[in-house]
Structure formats: structure tokens, C-alpha cells
Design an enzyme around this catalytic site. Structure first.
Site, short mmCIF file in Angstrom:
data_model
loop_
_atom_site.label_atom_id
_atom_site.label_comp_id
_atom_site.label_asym_id
_atom_site.label_seq_id
_atom_site.Cartn_x
_atom_site.Cartn_y
_atom_site.Cartn_z
N SER A 90 0.87 -1.17 0.00
CA SER A 90 0.00 0.00 0.00
C SER A 90 0.91 1.22 0.00
O SER A 90 1.79 1.35 0.86
CB SER A 90 -0.90 -0.03 1.24
OG SER A 90 -1.92 0.93 1.11
N GLU A 91 0.73 2.11 -0.97
CA GLU A 91 1.78 3.10 -1.24
C GLU A 91 1.95 4.18 -0.16
O GLU A 91 2.90 4.95 -0.20
CB GLU A 91 1.60 3.73 -2.63
CG GLU A 91 0.35 4.55 -2.83
CD GLU A 91 -0.77 3.72 -3.47
OE1 GLU A 91 -0.75 2.48 -3.32
OE2 GLU A 91 -1.66 4.33 -4.09
N ASN A 92 1.05 4.22 0.82
CA ASN A 92 1.27 5.14 1.93
C ASN A 92 2.34 4.61 2.89
O ASN A 92 2.70 5.30 3.85
CB ASN A 92 -0.03 5.42 2.69
CG ASN A 92 -0.68 4.16 3.22
OD1 ASN A 92 -0.78 3.16 2.52
ND2 ASN A 92 -1.09 4.20 4.47
N GLY A 93 2.86 3.39 2.63
CA GLY A 93 4.00 2.94 3.42
C GLY A 93 3.80 1.65 4.17
O GLY A 93 4.26 1.52 5.31
N SER A 139 8.53 3.94 0.22
CA SER A 139 7.47 3.24 -0.48
C SER A 139 7.59 3.45 -2.00
O SER A 139 7.45 2.52 -2.79
CB SER A 139 6.12 3.74 0.01
OG SER A 139 5.08 3.03 -0.61
#
Lengths: 234, 218
Positions: B46-49, B88
Site C-alpha cells: 500500500s503506497e502510503n507505506g 514506499s
């Protein structure tokens, strides 16, 4: 020690020196890991004409959204601003400028800004409206665009635990943009949930070393949830 | 019958392999997580980390500091890691994610994708989509083959502003599975009960049709 003690006694002191027209970089993703009390202090202070660099602009009535209420923001640099009706109104009325920036490019602009790198090449955005007017160079046959880094007059950051040296640890996905924001402010202000004694944080586990931090304050947080999704317990 | 959202997700899930790190976009791509074959392990990014996204939390597990890129509260699986947005996107841009699945408004024969902006309508932003399509080698686009008005979304040239140029090779629609190569669409599979004629009629870009087009399997 005094020179290394980053603690300040009040939010007014934490944001002292913020002037109209300045650039503020804010950590947070959606409403997760946002420096909610530092944002509230900017609202109280009434600084205007601000350029705010943050992945999102909060929601109506919370987070960075509160700075729109008195039209304090002149320009937002963000990757996604879809959660905010007041933002939409001011954008359509031409009262607010927005520079939409791909999320990874935004993170890297902050990281590079804090690391003394003025610009970098990325494939992200090549051939799209984001790449228009930007320098293009090929490396190994692939085109990349030149993106300039960002520094802020202020960076506002939310961390979980910190010691008075300004060493910080973030909690879960509330980390997000906060570590990069912390490096990219001429003045970096952090609010934390819990103050710990120096030495309590394992040195090798510190996310943000205190060298980046100028001022720190202990706050209490609402931590509003944007999309509350749960499953039934078995 | 054109594929339902769930069937689209099931077909995309066939692109998964054991040990894959996968980024799933918002909407139909998210549903792919429900159809990971038994015995296969994939790690959701998930690209928020967050690498190793789990299911939604129970009320007892609910934590405001634990969200996904859609800002939904989630949990982490055993073996997950959590990191900054810069880290990320280093994973994403650096080509370390094995498979990216995302939706689109249009794709074209050159592998261009438009998915974030309709001029004249409010622009909300591209989020991480431009980084994802620029960084991934293996991207699957999921979308309906044509608009509600019957206009093809598989075009000779995208009409909307691009999210990325020359980056799409695989498209799963409600009618077909199509690959993109050499400036053409290549029809590989058709949805059960869908005729090749219908797919041809609803594909505006050049489509190469083999003699036999197998039905999709799920």
C-alpha cells in the site's frame, strides 16, 4: 544539554516566526499522522498567503482543511485533494492555486530538499501534463523529466515518541510523509504523543535523528479516522 | 454475459504468482485480494507505506494510525513492514513491485493510459498512479471495455490526458483479456459467452484476432 533541548512550552512558541507568504511543508497522509495541533495553531495565528506542501489538504473542518476557512492558503502542492468541498469551491473560484504532483515525486521532492539535492530525474509523469515544460533527458534509452526539490520555511511534523534531543519514532502508517517533511524545513517543528527520556529510544531504531528537529512539543491528538472500515469479530 | 466486478477480479488474480509483491489500486483491483489462490502467498503493498497489508480490523483492533492508500483502516499481516512514503515509492519507482493492478478511463495501442483527469470535470489529483505506472514492468489494467454509451475505451490514441506513456501491456475488461504489443491490441481471451464480433465492434484501436480465441478461465 540546553543547546540540544528541542522542547518548547507552548504552541505559540512552536510556530513563532511564521509569516505571511511563507512555505509550510506538512507531514501526514489523509488524516493519518497529521500535526493537528500545529495546524490549529497556524489557524489561530492567522498567517495568510501560505504555500502548503502536503499530500492532501485534510477534510472540511479538520486537518489542513481548517486553514481554508479563513482563506489562509494561497497555494497547495499535493497529489490528491478530492476529500474537501471547501477546497473545491475556492479552486473553482480562482482563490486557490493547486500544483498537483505525483505522490512519489512529492515524497522525493521533500527528501531531496532536505538532503541538499536541488533536482532529480524521474520517469514519473513523462508524456503526461506533469511533464509539460520540464527538461527531458534519456538514460539507457528511457526518457526522464527533471523535477526540482522542495524546501519549506517551516516543516510541521507529527511523531509518536520523542526525546528532548528531538530523536523521533513514528507509529505505524502515521509515518508516511513525516520523516521527509522533518528534513526539509528551515525550521522543523514536531509535535509528539509521548516524551521519553534520552536513551529510551534504541539509537538504531530512531526514524528521525534529532539533528533535523528545531522545536518539539508534546500534544494530545484527536486522530480522526477518514474511512472507518471494520470486519465482524469471529 | 460481460464479467461482473468479482469475475474481473478473479481473472486478474490468475496473474498472481507465489511470492509476488503486489500493489492493488482502488476499486475493482482491491477485490483481487479476495481471490488469491489457496496455498499461494502474496504480499500487498500500500503506497502510503505498508508492505503486507492485511484485512480490515475488528472493532477491537481498529487503529487510526493503521490505514491503507485508500485511507481505510486496515491491519498488517505477519511479516509486514512499515516505512516512509519516500521508501514506499523507491520500491515502486525502482521496479521492486512484481505486479501492479489499476483501473483506467482509456488505454491505447501504444500502451498509453489515461486514468486521472477528465478536462472540464473537477481534477482531484493523480495520487500515486503516475509513479505506479512509471515504475512497474508488470501492470494489469482493469476496466469496462466500453463506456455506458457504448464508446470503446481501447483506442488508437488516448483522448484524455495521460497517466503514463507506453507502459501498459495487459488489459482485462468485462469482455476480454487483451495484450498490447507492436502498436496493436492482441485478443487473447474472451469472457464466457461473449462473441469475438462484439469485442471487435467495441475495440476502436487495431485489434489482432487469432483464429481461435479461448474463453477465459477463472
Amino acid at each position: 544539554m540546553a543547546g540540544f533541548n528541542k522542547l518548547v512550552g507552548s504552541y505559540a512558541e512552536a510556530m513563532a516566526g511564521l509569516e505571511d507568504g511563507m512555505t509550510v511543508i506538512a507531514g501526514g497522509f489523509g488524516l493519518c499522522g497529521i500535526p493537528e495541533n500545529l495546524i490549529a495553531e497556524i489557524k489561530r495565528k492567522g498567517s495568510r498567503g501560505l504555500t502548503v506542501v502536503s499530500n492532501n489538504c485534510g477534510v472540511d473542518g479538520f486537518g489542513l482543511g481548517v486553514l481554508l476557512e479563513d482563506r489562509q492558503v494561497a497555494k497547495m502542492i499535493s497529489s490528491y485533494v478530492g476529500e474537501n468541498a471547501l477546497f473545491e469551491q475556492q479552486l473553482l473560484a480562482g482563490e486557490l492555486e493547486v500544483e498537483l504532483t505525483p505522490q512519489g515525486t512529492l515524497a522525493e521532492k521533500m527528501r531531496a530538499g532536505g538532503a541538499g539535492i536541488p533536482a532529480f530525474f524521474t520517469a514519473t509523469g513523462y508524456g503526461t501534463p506533469v511533464g509539460e515544460g520540464k527538461e527531458v533527458r534519456e538514460f539507457d534509452g528511457r526518457p526522464y523529466i527533471l523535477e526540482e526539490s522542495i524546501r519549506g520555511d517551516f516543516a510541521i511534523v507529527k511523531a509518536w515518541k520523542g526525546d528532548r534531543y528531538g530523536n523521533l519514532v513514528y507509529r505505524h502508517t502515521a509515518q508516511n510523509f513525516n520523516p521527509m517533511a522533518a528534513t526539509a524545513g528551515k525550521i522543523t517543528v514536531v509535535e509528539i504523543e509521548e516524551l521519553v527520556e534520552p536513551g529510551e529510544l534504541e539509537p538504531s531504531q530512531i526514524h528521525t535523528p534529532g539533528i533535523y528537529v528545531d522545536r518539539m512539543i508534546v500534544g494530545s491528538f484527536e486522530k480522526r479516522i477518514e474511512q472507518r472500515t471494520v470486519r465482524a469479530a469471529n | 454475459m460481460s464479467l461482473s466486478r468479482e469475475q474481473l477480479a478473479m481473472r486478474v488474480a490468475r496473474e498472481l504468482q507465489d511470492g509476488y509483491y503486489v500493489n492493488l489500486g482502488i476499486g475493482i483491483p482491491t477485490l483481487v485480494a479476495n481471490y488469491v489462490p489457496a496455498g499461494m502467498n502474496v504480499m500487498l503493498q500500500s503506497e502510503n507505506g505498508l508492505l503486507g497489508m492485511g484485512q480490515f480490523p475488528t472493532e477491537a483492533e481498529l487503529d487510526a494510525d493503521m490505514i491503507n492508500a485508500g485511507k481505510q483502516t486496515v491491519t498488517a499481516v505477519k511479516g509486514a513492514s512499515i516505512f516512509s512514503s519516500a521508501e514506499s515509492f523507491a520500491m515502486i519507482r525502482g521496479g521492486h513491485v512484481d505486479l501492479t493492478v489499476l483501473g483506467a478511463f482509456e488505454v491505447d495501442v501504444m500502451g498509453n493510459i489515461a486514468s486521472w483527469m477528465i478536462p472540464g470535470k473537477l481534477i482531484k489529483g493523480m495520487g500515486g498512479a503516475m509513479d505506479l505506472v512509471a515504475g512497474a514492468d508488470n501492470i494489469v489494467v482493469t476496466m469496462t471495455h466500453a463506456s455506458k454509451h457504448g464508446e470503446s475505451k481501447l483506442l488508437p490514441q488516448c483522448s484524455l490526458p495521460l497517466t503514463g506513456a507506453g507502459c501498459i501491456k495487459k488489459v482485462v475488461t468485462d469482455l476480454a483479456y487483451v495484450e498490447i504489443a507492436d502498436g496493436k491490441f492482441w485478443l487473447k481471451e474472451r469472457a464466457p459467452g461473449i462473441s469475438v464480433d462484439e469485442i471487435v465492434a467495441k475495440t476502436a484501436g487495431e485489434l489482432v484476432v487469432p483464429e481461435v480465441v479461448p474463453e477465459m478461465e477463472f
